[in-house]
Design a protein around this motif. Structure first.
Motif, PDB file in Angstrom:
ATOM      1  N   ASN A  79       8.694  -7.204  25.028  1.00  0.00           N
ATOM      2  CA  ASN A  79       7.766  -7.620  23.972  1.00  0.00           C
ATOM      3  C   ASN A  79       8.401  -7.572  22.587  1.00  0.00           C
ATOM      4  OD1 ASN A  79       5.541  -8.205  25.582  1.00  0.00           O
ATOM      5  ND2 ASN A  79       4.905  -6.071  25.666  1.00  0.00           N
ATOM      6  N   GLU A  81       9.866  -4.971  21.193  1.00  0.00           N
ATOM      7  CA  GLU A  81       9.746  -3.679  20.542  1.00  0.00           C
ATOM      8  C   GLU A  81      11.005  -2.853  20.808  1.00  0.00           C
ATOM      9  OE1 GLU A  81       6.274  -2.331  22.510  1.00  0.00           O
ATOM     10  OE2 GLU A  81       5.123  -4.074  21.875  1.00  0.00           O
ATOM     11  N   HIS A 133       2.159  -2.374  22.900  1.00  0.00           N
ATOM     12  CA  HIS A 133       1.990  -2.579  21.461  1.00  0.00           C
ATOM     13  C   HIS A 133       1.153  -1.464  20.844  1.00  0.00           C
ATOM     14  CE1 HIS A 133       3.449  -6.758  22.098  1.00  0.00           C
ATOM     15  NE2 HIS A 133       3.854  -6.625  20.847  1.00  0.00           N
TER      16      HIS A 133
END
Length: 593
Positions: free
Chosen positions: A216, A218, A537
């Motif tokens: 994602n 991150e 997230h």
């Protein structure tokens, strides 16, 4: 293995007789002159040193397995709050020594709920009819007296000495130049498993979440999972026990593990100020207890964010009910050991194998829908039930929350044997002994009346039982949390191919690609990947948004709930638990003191 080699270019010498011959080419020879092992990442905790194993395929990470976070809770430490490890040990532990905590499962769950109810429910059959045909042979899933022959042998991987944890660290975080001896930069996700407070352990497939975080965009995060004591070993209570022991020692195990994370995670590259704790079922309800610990009067919880999936337990606050369970435990201990056990010290004096049998017998004989043991109001760590504490503002308000419930939480715990109001009353009172008799009458006559014409959310006794249990002991808990945290919270409703039964979301949380095992081979990959995106997230930022998944609004004053399901995925609905029934459960005097 790190090896050093020397490359030599060797020229061929010709004799006088062959001097005029064609000159041969140089010969290349590689000679290995030294070889040594690549240093294994090792963390020194003072009381012990722990070495990691390396996973360098796919998403590379280090795994530090079976780190001791408490002294062995054996002998005189049984039924007491855990004690942190002491002393100094220079031995390097390779993580191969560890164990799961002692386990137990109710007979009703294994024989009826999982064996008959769930398959019938998934196939869309009439559950009561299916179970009714088998009732003569199955009974209610429990018998009047314990039989040693019915107790499964103790698994060799279980032990009383089980208070260990695992730490999985992405190599990029562990080797980051931002990591110092006093503070790390990586976010941390701590997992607390469910299992009715009587089964489960720290094992799992966290690698998928670690990889999802990286996919994602991150930085990834550190993953921690720990064991805590179960059944009788972790949740025995009662006035007699509390004279020389402690109720809720399983909660205290969790508390000590979370404090361990605060004190030590920087050694692995983690930031103690960026800790998210996540749990499902009993794990999630444990988190509710930590958020409301001491009524919010002793500082913040040892984490900053929380993800609670289907928080559920059978509330207990009645001292008399707890004492009855304690005395029942002593009686069964006498039966299965053929010894006269009448005191806590007598229970402590039993061997570990004998205690295993006692716990397995008590849990196995649990009334339908019950696990016998679990958290209880103790006047200290749990001063009141979490719902009441949340309603009155007695909790840690600094925590950021994402909570969830499934579409059909109650079907695994609802009795399929009730045929009348009297049967329903017997079932509820047996499962939750602390239910007030007057409240029970209101529950059956007014809140969930015996009306099957479709005007309520059930059309037969089984659906009625599933609605009562699903709301009262599971999904209403998410409403209590969201109403308390409001704009600091997110909420989602999980449904899936198998109709969102309790626990179905675990195969989505830890989804690792198509599998015939996961959810019977029916996991919807789109939903699973989006759910993992929301989770990762939220761990990173406290906000589930940021990936490709549909926008996820806050709960807010309009009680907005995100639908996480193959149908209508990404839409929002008004929280179905924002209803009069949940409000009644939270505010009414439902349980005896």
């Amino acid at each position: 293995m790190l090896c050093y080699s020397v490359i030599l270019l060797v020229a061929a010498f010709a004799t006088a007789a062959t001097a005029t011959a064609t000159k041969p080419p140089p010969v290349t020879v590689t000679v290995t002159v030294a070889c040594e092992s690549t240093p294994t990442p090792t963390v020194d905790l003072g009381y012990g040193r722990y070495a990691a194993t390396v996973n360098d395929t796919g998403y590379p990470y280090y795994k530090f397995s079976n780190i001791r976070y408490a002294a062995p809770p054996v002998g005189d430490l049984r039924f007491r709050q855990p004690v942190a490890p002491a002393g100094s040990d220079s031995t390097v532990h390779d993580g191969k020594t560890g164990a799961s905590c002692m386990q137990g499962d109710p007979a009703w769950y294994l024989q009826v709920a999982a064996g008959l109810v769930l398959p019938a429910f998934i196939e869309g059959k009439n559950v009561s009819s299916v179970v009714g045909k088998a009732a003569a042979s199955q009974g209610t899933g429990s018998s009047a007296t314990p039989s040693l022959s019915d107790i499964p042998k103790q698994d060799a991987t279980t032990s009383e000495d089980c208070l260990f944890l695992d730490v999985l660290v992405p190599q990029a975080i562990y080797e980051s130049p931002r990591r110092t001896d006093t503070k790390g930069k990586g976010g941390v996700l701590v997992w607390i498993y469910g299992g009715g407070y009587t089964s489960g352990d720290k094992s799992g497939h966290a690698e998928t979440l670690l990889a999802s975080a990286k996919d994602n965009g991150e930085d990834g995060f550190i993953y921690v999972a720990f064991n805590y004591r179960l059944g009788m070993f972790g949740w025995l209570a009662g006035s007699t026990l509390e004279k020389d022991g402690s109720a809720n020692v399983g909660l205290y195990d969790q508390k000590l593990a979370l404090e361990w994370v605060q004190n030590n995670i920087h050694l692995f590259g983690g930031d103690a100020e960026r800790v998210t704790v996540m749990g499902e079922s009993a794990g999630a309800s444990s988190i509710m207890h930590h958020i409301t610990a001491y009524g919010g009067k002793k500082g913040n919880a040892p984490f900053q964010r929380a993800i609670l999936q289907s928080p559920g337990w059978l509330p207990s606050k009645a001292a008399a009910a707890n004492e009855n369970i304690f005395q029942q435990t002593l009686t069964i201990a006498s039966t299965v050991t053929n010894k006269k056990i009448t005191t806590l010290s007598g229970l402590r004096s039993l061997t570990s194998s004998e205690l295993y049998l006692v716990n397995a017998a008590v849990v196995g004989l649990s009334a339908y829908g019950s696990f016998t043991y679990g958290p209880t109001v103790d006047g200290d760590y749990v001063p009141k039930l979490p719902g009441e504490l949340l309603l009155n503002g007695n909790f840690d308000k600094s925590v950021e929350v994402m909570a969830a419930h499934n579409a059909n939480e109650g079907i695994l715990f609802a009795t399929p044997f009730a045929k009348s109001n009297k049967d329903m009353a017997t079932y509820l009172k047996s499962a939750v002994p602390s239910l007030d008799d007057r409240a029970l009458e209101v529950i059956l006559d007014s809140v969930y009346p015996e009306v099957f014409d479709g005007s309520f959310e059930y059309t037969d006794q089984f659906e009625r039982a599933a609605t009562i249990v699903g709301e009262a002991f599971f999904s209403c808990n998410t409403r209590y949390l969201e109403a308390a945290f409001g704009d600091k919270s997110y909420s989602y409703l999980f449904d899936a191919v198998n109709r969102g039964f309790h626990g179905e979301d675990l195969t989505y949380t830890f989804y690792n690609g198509p599998s015939t095992v996961a959810d019977g081979g029916t996991v919807n990959a789109t939903v699973a990947i989006a759910l993992q995106s929301y989770i990762t997230h939220f761990v990173a930022t406290g906000n589930p948004n940021g990936g490709a998944a549909p926008f996820f609004p806050q709960y807010g004053s309009n009680s907005s709930v995100q639908v996480v399901a193959p149908d209508d995925f990404g839409t929002q609905i008004t929280d179905p638990e924002d209803n009069k029934r949940c409000s009644w459960w939270q505010s009414a005097t439902v349980y005896d003191s």
